[in-house]
Design a protein around this motif. Structure first.
Motif, mmCIF file in Angstrom:
data_model
loop_
_atom_site.group_PDB
_atom_site.id
_atom_site.type_symbol
_atom_site.label_atom_id
_atom_site.label_comp_id
_atom_site.label_asym_id
_atom_site.label_seq_id
_atom_site.Cartn_x
_atom_site.Cartn_y
_atom_site.Cartn_z
ATOM 1 N N UNK A 171 88.803 115.368 -84.330
ATOM 2 C CA UNK A 171 89.263 114.389 -85.292
ATOM 3 C C UNK A 171 90.511 113.706 -84.746
ATOM 4 N N UNK A 172 90.560 112.388 -84.884
ATOM 5 C CA UNK A 172 91.755 111.624 -84.522
ATOM 6 C C UNK A 172 92.453 111.211 -85.814
ATOM 7 N N UNK A 173 93.755 111.473 -85.880
ATOM 8 C CA UNK A 173 94.532 111.128 -87.061
ATOM 9 C C UNK A 173 95.924 110.677 -86.649
ATOM 10 N N UNK A 174 96.640 110.133 -87.574
ATOM 11 C CA UNK A 174 97.981 109.630 -87.298
ATOM 12 C C UNK A 174 98.890 110.762 -86.833
ATOM 13 N N UNK A 175 99.754 110.454 -85.869
ATOM 14 C CA UNK A 175 100.728 111.444 -85.409
ATOM 15 C C UNK A 175 101.683 111.856 -86.526
ATOM 16 N N UNK A 176 101.783 111.025 -87.568
ATOM 17 C CA UNK A 176 102.650 111.352 -88.700
ATOM 18 C C UNK A 176 101.921 112.126 -89.798
ATOM 19 N N UNK A 177 100.644 112.364 -89.620
ATOM 20 C CA UNK A 177 99.870 113.091 -90.626
ATOM 21 C C UNK A 177 100.365 114.536 -90.713
ATOM 22 N N UNK A 178 100.440 115.129 -91.911
ATOM 23 C CA UNK A 178 100.913 116.518 -92.039
ATOM 24 C C UNK A 178 100.112 117.519 -91.213
ATOM 25 N N UNK A 179 98.814 117.257 -91.001
ATOM 26 C CA UNK A 179 97.986 118.191 -90.242
ATOM 27 C C UNK A 179 98.121 118.003 -88.729
ATOM 28 N N UNK A 180 98.816 116.952 -88.304
ATOM 29 C CA UNK A 180 98.938 116.669 -86.866
ATOM 30 C C UNK A 180 99.694 117.758 -86.134
ATOM 31 N N UNK A 181 100.487 118.553 -86.850
ATOM 32 C CA UNK A 181 101.259 119.614 -86.206
ATOM 33 C C UNK A 181 100.405 120.841 -85.879
ATOM 34 N N UNK A 182 99.212 120.907 -86.455
ATOM 35 C CA UNK A 182 98.350 122.056 -86.228
ATOM 36 C C UNK A 182 97.569 121.897 -84.918
ATOM 37 N N UNK A 183 97.327 123.006 -84.235
ATOM 38 C CA UNK A 183 96.562 122.966 -82.995
ATOM 39 C C UNK A 183 95.074 122.770 -83.274
ATOM 40 N N UNK A 184 94.580 123.313 -84.373
ATOM 41 C CA UNK A 184 93.207 123.134 -84.829
ATOM 42 C C UNK A 184 93.222 122.817 -86.311
ATOM 43 N N UNK A 185 92.181 122.098 -86.756
ATOM 44 C CA UNK A 185 92.140 121.678 -88.157
ATOM 45 C C UNK A 185 90.833 122.139 -88.788
ATOM 46 N N UNK A 186 90.921 122.714 -89.960
ATOM 47 C CA UNK A 186 89.735 123.052 -90.741
ATOM 48 C C UNK A 186 89.158 121.753 -91.316
ATOM 49 N N UNK A 187 87.856 121.565 -91.163
ATOM 50 C CA UNK A 187 87.246 120.353 -91.683
ATOM 51 C C UNK A 187 87.458 120.243 -93.189
ATOM 52 N N UNK A 188 87.424 121.370 -93.888
ATOM 53 C CA UNK A 188 87.615 121.348 -95.340
ATOM 54 C C UNK A 188 88.980 120.801 -95.730
ATOM 55 N N UNK A 189 89.974 120.925 -94.841
ATOM 56 C CA UNK A 189 91.312 120.421 -95.147
ATOM 57 C C UNK A 189 91.378 118.895 -95.114
ATOM 58 N N UNK A 190 90.287 118.260 -94.647
ATOM 59 C CA UNK A 190 90.264 116.801 -94.571
ATOM 60 C C UNK A 190 89.574 116.170 -95.779
ATOM 61 N N UNK A 191 89.228 117.002 -96.757
ATOM 62 C CA UNK A 191 88.668 116.466 -97.999
ATOM 63 C C UNK A 191 89.693 115.523 -98.639
#
Length: 319
Positions: A171-191
Motif C-alpha cells: 500500500x502507498x500512503x502519505x508520509x504524514x499518514x498515522x500508519x506510515x510509521x509502521x513497518x507493516x500495515x494490517x489491511x483491516x486498519x485501512x477501513x
C-alpha cells in the motif's frame, strides 16, 4: 463507413466466442461498445450477421458469408505479416508494457539480449488495451500484470509465459499518514480510507482489492480512478487517498510504501507474444531481459528483498 480489418476481427471473435459478452472480453472492450460496432458493420453489409438463440449468437446466412471472407482475409494478413518480418534481417521489435516498475531498467537488458535489433517500446495504462493492440498487430509482444485469480484474455495466435509468478501487493500512503510509521500495515486498519486506482487496468486489480478488503472485514471506498500516475501520487502525498502498488515501485516524494501483514493480495507479471512476429528464440531473450530488469529492482527495497530471498521457488529461471 468502410469495412476494416478490425471489423472483420470483431465478426470472427463473435462467431468463435458464441456470445457478444465473451467476444467483448476477449477483445478487451465493453459489450455495449461491441454491440454498437456490430450494428455499424451490419449497416455496411446490408443485414443481420448474427441472431440470438438460447445458446448465444449464431451466424445468419449473410453472417456465414462475411465470416468466411473475414477468416480468409485475416489469414492472408497474418501470413503477410509473418513473411515480411521473417524476411527482414533485424525487424523492429514492438514491445508494449503497462507502466510496470521494470520498464525503467528494461532498455539495457533488451540491448544485451537482442543486439542489433531496433526496439520500439510503448506504454499503456490497461492490460485490456495491450492485448487488444497485440491482437491487432500494433505490438509484437507485451508485458502486463494480473491480480489474484484474474486471467487477462489473450488473442488467437498468441503465446504467453509467466515471468513473476507471485508478488505481494503493498500500500502507498502519505508520509504524514498515522500508519506510515509502521513497518507493516494490517489491511483491516485501512477501513474507512479513500482509495485510488487506474481508470481501467484490465488486470482484475480493483475487483481483487475489493475482495481482499471484504475478507478483512470492510468494503473499500474507491473514489478516484486516474490514468495519470503523477496525479495519483500527488493525491496520495496530499493525504487524500491511498493505493495498492507493486513492492518494487520506485520512491515517490511525500509518500511511503508499506507491505501488508499476511500478504492478502498477490499479483503476477506475464510476457505474451504474437507467434507470427516473434520466434521462440526471441521470446526467450525477451523473457530473460525482463526477468533481469525485474531482479535488478529488488535490492532497492529492503522489506521486499527479504521476502523474495526467502522464496527461491518463485524466482524466474533465466539461464
Amino acid at each position: 463507413m468502410q469495412l476494416e480489418l478490425r471489423h472483420l476481427e470483431a465478426v470472427r471473435r463473435i462467431a468463435e466466442a458464441g456470445s457478444l459478452g465473451r467476444a467483448a472480453a476477449r477483445l478487451g472492450v465493453s459489450q455495449p461498445a461491441l454491440s454498437a460496432q456490430l450494428r455499424r458493420i451490419e449497416r455496411v453489409t446490408g443485414g443481420e450477421l448474427f441472431v440470438r438463440s438460447r445458446y448465444g449468437v449464431e451466424p445468419t446466412p449473410l453472417g456465414e458469408y462475411v465470416l468466411s471472407a473475414a477468416r480468409r482475409v485475416l489469414g492472408e494478413m497474418d501470413a503477410l505479416t509473418a513473411g515480411t518480418r521473417a524476411a527482414a534481417p533485424h525487424p523492429t521489435l514492438r514491445l508494449g508494457c503497462i507502466l510496470l516498475v521494470l520498464v525503467d531498467r528494461l532498455f539495457g537488458h533488451l540491448e544485451e539480449q537482442l543486439p542489433g535489433h531496433e526496439i520500439d517500446l510503448g506504454t499503456e495504462h490497461s492490460a485490456a488495451s495491450l492485448t487488444r493492440m497485440l491482437g491487432a498487430g500494433q505490438y509484437d509482444a507485451i508485458l502486463y500484470g494480473e491480480l489474484a485469480d484474474h486471467e487477462v484474455p489473450l488473442p488467437e495466435g498468441v503465446a504467453a509465459r509467466t515471468l513473476i509468478a507471485k508478488e505481494p501487493a503493498c500500500v502507498r500512503l502519505s508520509a504524514a499518514h498515522p500508519l506510515a510509521r509502521q513497518e507493516q500495515i494490517e489491511l483491516a486498519d485501512l477501513a474507512g480510507e479513500t482509495w485510488t486506482a487506474l481508470t481501467d487496468d484490465g488486470d482484475g486489480g480493483p475487483e481483487a482489492m475489493a475482495d481482499a478488503c471484504r475478507r478483512a472485514g470492510f468494503t473499500p471506498t474507491l473514489r478516484y480512478r486516474i490514468d495519470d500516475r503523477r496525479v495519483r501520487w500527488e493525491l496520495i502525498a496530499a493525504g487524500r487517498a491511498i493505493s495498492m502498488c507493486q513492492p518494487t515501485s520506485p520512491p515517490v516524494e511525500g509518500t511511503v510504501l508499506r507491505p501488508l501483514v499476511g500478504d492478502p493480495l498477490f499479483g503476477r507479471i506475464r510476457l505474451a507474444w504474437n507467434r507470427a512476429a516473434v520466434s521462440e528464440h526471441q521470446a526467450g531473450r525477451l523473457y530473460r531481459a525482463a526477468g533481469r530488469a525485474y531482479l535488478a529492482s529488488i535490492p532497492d527495497h529492503t522489506f521486499y528483498r527479504a521476502w523474495w530471498e526467502a522464496r527461491p521457488e518463485l524466482h524466474p529461471v533465466l539461464d
